[in-house]
Design a protein around this motif. Structure first.
Motif, PDB file in Angstrom:
ATOM      1  N   ILE A   1       0.861  -1.178   0.000  1.00  7.61           N
ATOM      2  CA  ILE A   1       0.000   0.000   0.000  1.00  7.61           C
ATOM      3  C   ILE A   1       0.901   1.233   0.000  1.00  7.61           C
ATOM      4  O   ILE A   1       1.904   1.282   0.721  1.00  7.61           O
ATOM      5  N   TRP A   2       0.558   2.185  -0.832  1.00  5.64           N
ATOM      6  CA  TRP A   2       1.295   3.454  -0.892  1.00  5.64           C
ATOM      7  C   TRP A   2       0.783   4.362   0.206  1.00  5.64           C
ATOM      8  O   TRP A   2      -0.415   4.621   0.284  1.00  5.64           O
ATOM      9  N   MET A   3       1.668   4.825   1.072  1.00  9.17           N
ATOM     10  CA  MET A   3       1.274   5.738   2.152  1.00  9.17           C
ATOM     11  C   MET A   3       2.253   6.899   2.231  1.00  9.17           C
ATOM     12  O   MET A   3       3.456   6.697   2.437  1.00  9.17           O
ATOM     13  N   ASP A   4       1.728   8.104   2.017  1.00  8.15           N
ATOM     14  CA  ASP A   4       2.508   9.333   2.210  1.00  8.15           C
ATOM     15  C   ASP A   4       3.832   9.311   1.450  1.00  8.15           C
ATOM     16  O   ASP A   4       4.868   9.768   1.943  1.00  8.15           O
ATOM     17  N   GLY A   5       3.820   8.753   0.256  1.00  7.67           N
ATOM     18  CA  GLY A   5       4.996   8.841  -0.597  1.00  7.67           C
ATOM     19  C   GLY A   5       5.853   7.607  -0.698  1.00  7.67           C
ATOM     20  O   GLY A   5       6.846   7.594  -1.433  1.00  7.67           O
TER      21      GLY A   5
ATOM     22  N   VAL B   1      -8.114   5.348  -3.382  1.00 13.04           N
ATOM     23  CA  VAL B   1      -7.252   6.450  -2.954  1.00 13.04           C
ATOM     24  C   VAL B   1      -7.965   7.172  -1.823  1.00 13.04           C
ATOM     25  O   VAL B   1      -9.133   7.546  -1.960  1.00 13.04           O
ATOM     26  N   LEU B   2      -7.280   7.365  -0.729  1.00 13.99           N
ATOM     27  CA  LEU B   2      -7.876   7.924   0.482  1.00 13.99           C
ATOM     28  C   LEU B   2      -7.001   9.055   1.009  1.00 13.99           C
ATOM     29  O   LEU B   2      -5.786   8.903   1.111  1.00 13.99           O
ATOM     30  N   ALA B   3      -7.613  10.185   1.319  1.00 17.13           N
ATOM     31  CA  ALA B   3      -6.893  11.299   1.950  1.00 17.13           C
ATOM     32  C   ALA B   3      -7.639  11.682   3.220  1.00 17.13           C
ATOM     33  O   ALA B   3      -8.871  11.737   3.237  1.00 17.13           O
ATOM     34  N   TRP B   4      -6.895  11.954   4.287  1.00 16.25           N
ATOM     35  CA  TRP B   4      -7.534  12.207   5.572  1.00 16.25           C
ATOM     36  C   TRP B   4      -6.657  13.075   6.460  1.00 16.25           C
ATOM     37  O   TRP B   4      -5.453  13.191   6.253  1.00 16.25           O
ATOM     38  N   ARG B   5      -7.304  13.684   7.451  1.00 14.35           N
ATOM     39  CA  ARG B   5      -6.548  14.412   8.474  1.00 14.35           C
ATOM     40  C   ARG B   5      -6.081  13.405   9.523  1.00 14.35           C
ATOM     41  O   ARG B   5      -6.875  12.675  10.095  1.00 14.35           O
TER      42      ARG B   5
ATOM     43  N   ARG C   1      -2.916  13.346   5.169  1.00 12.97           N
ATOM     44  CA  ARG C   1      -2.197  12.159   4.707  1.00 12.97           C
ATOM     45  C   ARG C   1      -2.933  11.530   3.528  1.00 12.97           C
ATOM     46  O   ARG C   1      -4.108  11.824   3.278  1.00 12.97           O
ATOM     47  N   MET C   2      -2.256  10.645   2.830  1.00 11.47           N
ATOM     48  CA  MET C   2      -2.875   9.995   1.676  1.00 11.47           C
ATOM     49  C   MET C   2      -2.345   8.580   1.524  1.00 11.47           C
ATOM     50  O   MET C   2      -1.174   8.315   1.817  1.00 11.47           O
ATOM     51  N   ALA C   3      -3.213   7.696   1.063  1.00 11.61           N
ATOM     52  CA  ALA C   3      -2.826   6.310   0.819  1.00 11.61           C
ATOM     53  C   ALA C   3      -3.504   5.803  -0.447  1.00 11.61           C
ATOM     54  O   ALA C   3      -4.564   6.300  -0.853  1.00 11.61           O
ATOM     55  N   VAL C   4      -2.872   4.803  -1.058  1.00 12.49           N
ATOM     56  CA  VAL C   4      -3.433   4.146  -2.238  1.00 12.49           C
ATOM     57  C   VAL C   4      -3.351   2.640  -2.017  1.00 12.49           C
ATOM     58  O   VAL C   4      -2.274   2.102  -1.745  1.00 12.49           O
TER      59      VAL C   4
END
Length: 289
Positions: free
Chosen positions: A12-16, A98-102, A118-121
């Motif tokens: 999983i892609w998380m924050d880069g 694709v998810l973006a959240w505080r 933050r963001m994850a894929v």
């Protein structure tokens, strides 16, 4: 899929950066878990190409802005993250979330302006959303919950909090042996299903609810374009509940649902007719072209 999504293998892609699937975790005090400060996109890839990928990435950023949450990645960076994740998981036909959240930060209350966004894929193989409904037509309940007024929530955002009543409506529908539920809006007009837009056919013409208080889906827009190419007359309008009896065909549209025929809504029955089959087959061809 059998088992828990938390137990899948892959990356999983998380924050880069890519992390192991089971290590893609957040802290208990993540703001989104308490106050729904989260937006997302659901997408499908066919043969290694994500359908309408950039439109989804653009909508993610717009959804974040609607929630006063500036997502610190560009469309190009989001695009690269999606394809990197698919490649890492060895997938060509896939669902992409694709998810973006505080996240957790200095604020732990309703306000969250000092917390990082933050963001994850995540990507995985996912078949038909409604099982065998593509051939026989889905069975829908009628939800007791209604889509809210635009004055109460940013309906143009694909925001996690807007799906709470959808989850409850779908649970109630499944308990009755249905695949999903159709929802009315706050005025009593026909709106959508819990995660898909809805279309009706009568006398060779298409009727679909005006998206003035619910999401104007990307698949919905694609299907409208296909209908216009076929010179089918389209009525985007407010639809009253009593009109359901007069419609002959019905289908749902959405990234997960694709184009799914509907055979029944409550006490109303519909045929899986020629136009429904044509649009469903044409969509399948389009996304794989």
């Amino acid at each position: 899929m059998a088992g828990s999504y938390a137990e899948l293998d892959g990356k999983i892609w998380m924050d880069g950066k890519l992390v192991d699937w089971k290590d893609a975790n957040v802290h208990l005090l993540t703001h989104a878990m308490h106050y729904a400060s989260s937006v997302f996109e659901g997408e499908r890839a066919y043969g290694g190409k994500i359908f309408e990928s950039r439109k989804h990435s653009e909508r993610l950023l717009n959804s974040g802005r609607a929630l006063d949450m500036e997502i610190p990645w560009t469309v190009d960076e989001i695009e690269a993250a999606k394809y990197e994740t698919m490649k890492a998981n060895g997938l060509e036909d896939a669902y992409i979330r694709v998810l973006a959240w505080r996240g957790a930060g200095e604020d732990m209350g309703v306000s969250s302006s000092r917390n990082p966004v933050r963001m994850a894929v995540a990507t995985w193989a996912w078949g038909s959303y409604y099982g065998d409904a593509k051939t026989r037509g889905a069975k829908l309940d009628i939800a007791k919950w209604k889509r809210p007024s635009p004055e109460t929530a940013p309906f143009e955002a694909k925001a996690a909090g807007l799906y709470m009543i959808c989850t409850m409506s779908k649970h109630a529908a499944e308990a009755k042996g249905c695949s999903d539920a159709m929802m009315f809006d706050y005025r009593g007009y026909v709106a959508e299903a819990t995660g898909a837009n809805i279309f009706f056919v009568k006398d060779g013409e298409v009727h679909t609810p005006l998206p003035d208080c619910f999401l104007n889906g990307i698949t919905r827009q694609t299907v409208l374009g296909m209908l216009r190419d076929r010179q089918v007359r389209i009525h985007e309008r407010h639809i009253m509940p009593e009109e359901l009896e007069g419609f002959e065909q019905c289908w749902l549209t959405g990234t997960a649902a694709e184009v799914t025929p509907v055979g029944q809504i409550g006490d109303y029955n519909f045929e899986v007719g020629a136009m429904t089959r044509d649009i469903s087959n044409a969509y399948e061809t389009l996304v794989r072209s």
